[in-house]
Design an enzyme around this catalytic site. Structure first.
Site, PDB file in Angstrom:
ATOM      1  N   ASN A 285     -58.753  42.402 -17.763  1.00  0.00           N
ATOM      2  CA  ASN A 285     -59.536  43.629 -17.626  1.00  0.00           C
ATOM      3  C   ASN A 285     -60.995  43.238 -17.414  1.00  0.00           C
ATOM      4  OD1 ASN A 285     -60.837  46.084 -17.897  1.00  0.00           O
ATOM      5  ND2 ASN A 285     -60.570  46.174 -20.129  1.00  0.00           N
ATOM      6  N   TRP A 286     -61.457  43.414 -16.175  1.00  0.00           N
ATOM      7  CA  TRP A 286     -62.825  42.979 -15.858  1.00  0.00           C
ATOM      8  C   TRP A 286     -63.886  43.974 -16.330  1.00  0.00           C
ATOM      9  CZ3 TRP A 286     -62.131  41.136 -10.034  1.00  0.00           C
ATOM     10  CH2 TRP A 286     -61.231  40.053 -10.026  1.00  0.00           C
ATOM     11  N   LYS A 287     -63.475  45.123 -16.821  1.00  0.00           N
ATOM     12  CA  LYS A 287     -64.411  46.165 -17.272  1.00  0.00           C
ATOM     13  C   LYS A 287     -65.444  46.446 -16.163  1.00  0.00           C
ATOM     14  CE  LYS A 287     -63.751  44.359 -21.869  1.00  0.00           C
ATOM     15  NZ  LYS A 287     -63.942  44.655 -23.269  1.00  0.00           N
TER      16      LYS A 287
ATOM     17  N   HIS B  19     -57.856  52.660 -23.179  1.00  0.00           N
ATOM     18  CA  HIS B  19     -58.591  51.474 -23.642  1.00  0.00           C
ATOM     19  C   HIS B  19     -59.588  51.923 -24.715  1.00  0.00           C
ATOM     20  CE1 HIS B  19     -61.382  48.125 -23.754  1.00  0.00           C
ATOM     21  NE2 HIS B  19     -60.374  47.392 -23.308  1.00  0.00           N
TER      22      HIS B  19
ATOM     23  N   GLU C  67     -62.566  51.334 -25.224  1.00  0.00           N
ATOM     24  CA  GLU C  67     -63.891  51.757 -24.742  1.00  0.00           C
ATOM     25  C   GLU C  67     -63.829  53.179 -24.166  1.00  0.00           C
ATOM     26  OE1 GLU C  67     -64.419  48.202 -22.449  1.00  0.00           O
ATOM     27  OE2 GLU C  67     -64.504  47.119 -24.355  1.00  0.00           O
TER      28      GLU C  67
ATOM     29  N   GLU D  51     -54.632  46.462 -29.354  1.00  0.00           N
ATOM     30  CA  GLU D  51     -55.974  45.884 -29.285  1.00  0.00           C
ATOM     31  C   GLU D  51     -56.792  46.371 -30.477  1.00  0.00           C
ATOM     32  OE1 GLU D  51     -57.054  44.600 -25.065  1.00  0.00           O
ATOM     33  OE2 GLU D  51     -57.632  46.692 -25.251  1.00  0.00           O
TER      34      GLU D  51
ATOM     35  N   GLY E 239     -64.175  42.024 -27.658  1.00  0.00           N
ATOM     36  CA  GLY E 239     -65.503  41.595 -27.236  1.00  0.00           C
ATOM     37  C   GLY E 239     -66.349  41.069 -28.385  1.00  0.00           C
TER      38      GLY E 239
ATOM     39  N   SER F 286     -60.403  39.451 -27.866  1.00  0.00           N
ATOM     40  CA  SER F 286     -60.976  38.101 -27.882  1.00  0.00           C
ATOM     41  C   SER F 286     -59.938  36.997 -27.677  1.00  0.00           C
ATOM     42  CB  SER F 286     -61.774  37.873 -29.174  1.00  0.00           C
ATOM     43  OG  SER F 286     -62.875  38.769 -29.220  1.00  0.00           O
TER      44      SER F 286
ATOM     45  N   GLY G 291     -60.149  40.456 -21.841  1.00  0.00           N
ATOM     46  CA  GLY G 291     -61.394  40.984 -21.286  1.00  0.00           C
ATOM     47  C   GLY G 291     -62.303  39.851 -20.852  1.00  0.00           C
ATOM     48  N   GLY G 292     -63.236  39.474 -21.729  1.00  0.00           N
ATOM     49  CA  GLY G 292     -64.268  38.489 -21.394  1.00  0.00           C
ATOM     50  C   GLY G 292     -63.740  37.216 -20.747  1.00  0.00           C
TER      51      GLY G 292
HETATM   52  C1  PEP Z   1     -60.255  44.179 -23.434  1.00  0.00           C
HETATM   53  O1  PEP Z   1     -61.200  44.553 -22.779  1.00  0.00           O
HETATM   54  O2  PEP Z   1     -59.167  44.776 -23.361  1.00  0.00           O
HETATM   55  C2  PEP Z   1     -60.424  43.033 -24.326  1.00  0.00           C
HETATM   56  C3  PEP Z   1     -59.439  42.676 -25.095  1.00  0.00           C
HETATM   57  O3  PEP Z   1     -61.650  42.398 -24.301  1.00  0.00           O
HETATM   58  P1  PEP Z   1     -62.008  40.935 -24.941  1.00  0.00           P
HETATM   59  O4  PEP Z   1     -60.895  40.002 -24.531  1.00  0.00           O
HETATM   60  O5  PEP Z   1     -63.309  40.572 -24.343  1.00  0.00           O
HETATM   61  O6  PEP Z   1     -62.032  41.122 -26.418  1.00  0.00           O
END
Ligand code: PEP
Length: 252
Positions: free
Chosen positions: A9-11, A96, A98, A168, A174, A214, A235-236
């Site tokens: 997930n590039w957000k 999600h 966010e 999640e 993040g 993460s 994500g990251g």
């Molecule tokens: C996400 O955006 O779904 C996520 C899990 O982010 P991160 O891996 O950066 O925690």
């Protein structure tokens, strides 16, 4: 037999040129390899066409980060499921954290979005997870099974089969904090039993459930070897081809 999925997930990161570059590097790293999982890239809307073109002919699949619950009309700024399928998407994130916590999406909205995704022929990746206060108060299991019941409860069994669930924990997204494999496993079992209560034991057994929060090359192996964890939503660490590829290749 459940499939394994690693999704990135590039957000809201990178424009369409940077997105095509990242997708190209990921596709190049997969050339001639047979990863043990399905791979999904989830770029910002604006990068989807370029990313689709870049990965054409590879095994990589594409998803949207969100969709609107109406199919078309006077909804300025929104994107429909049909628009995503027309671009070549086969997946879409729904709920999600966010979207829930920054944008304020509620269970009622997510139920509509999930229905819209299924009507458009997309596979929703439905995200659930507790915030830190809820975990510290010992309420994580109730919160997460409540989210599953609230949004997935009204689906037919055949629609549920198209849904991927992503656990999640919000406190791990993040933040660099990851659930331990034991904590994640416990919550995946909670989700499987909520699904079994709603749809019967097979649904509990057969639904693909990803872990997200993460995930990095250093912790992916231990998380992905947990029997109830069927992959990762990243994500990251999906924003660098090397770290995303390392996570993909940690699937055994
Ligand atoms: C996400 O955006 O779904 C996520 C899990 O982010 P991160 O891996 O950066 O925690």
């Amino acid at each position: 037999m459940r499939k394994t999925i690693v999704a990135g997930n590039w957000k809201m990161s990178g424009n369409h040129i940077e997105g095509a570059g990242l997708a190209g590097n990921i596709a190049k790293g997969l050339e001639g390899k047979s990863p043990g999982c399905e791979i999904v890239l989830i770029p910002p809307f604006t990068a989807i066409p370029d990313v689709v073109r870049t990965v054409q002919g590879s095994i990589v699949k594409i998803g949207g980060q969100d969709l609107f619950y109406e199919e078309e009309g006077a909804f300025t700024g929104e994107v429909s499921g049909a628009m995503l399928t027309a671009l070549g998407c086969t997946y879409v994130l729904v709920g999600h954290s966010e979207r829930r916590h920054v944008i304020g999406e509620t269970g009622d909205i997510l139920r509509l979005k999930l229905g819209a995704a299924l009507r458009a022929g997309l596979n929703p990746i439905f995200c659930v997870g507790e915030v830190l206060d809820e975990r510290e108060a010992g309420k994580a299991a109730d919160v997460v099974s409540g989210q599953v019941r609230d949004v997935l409860g009204g689906l037919s069994g055949s629609d549920l089969a198209k849904v991927v669930v992503a656990y999640e924990p919000v406190w791990a997204i993040g933040t660099g904090k990851t659930a331990t494999p034991e904590d994640a496993s416990e919550m995946h079992v909670v989700i499987r039993s909520a699904l079994a209560d709603l749809f019967g034991p097979e649904a509990g057994e057969e639904t693909v459930i990803l872990y997200g929060g993460s995930v990095k090359p250093e912790n992916a192996g231990a998380l992905l070897e947990v029997p109830d964890i069927d992959g990762a939503l990243v994500g990251g660490a999906s924003l660098k081809a090397g770290s995303f590829l390392d996570i993909i290749f940690s699937v055994r």
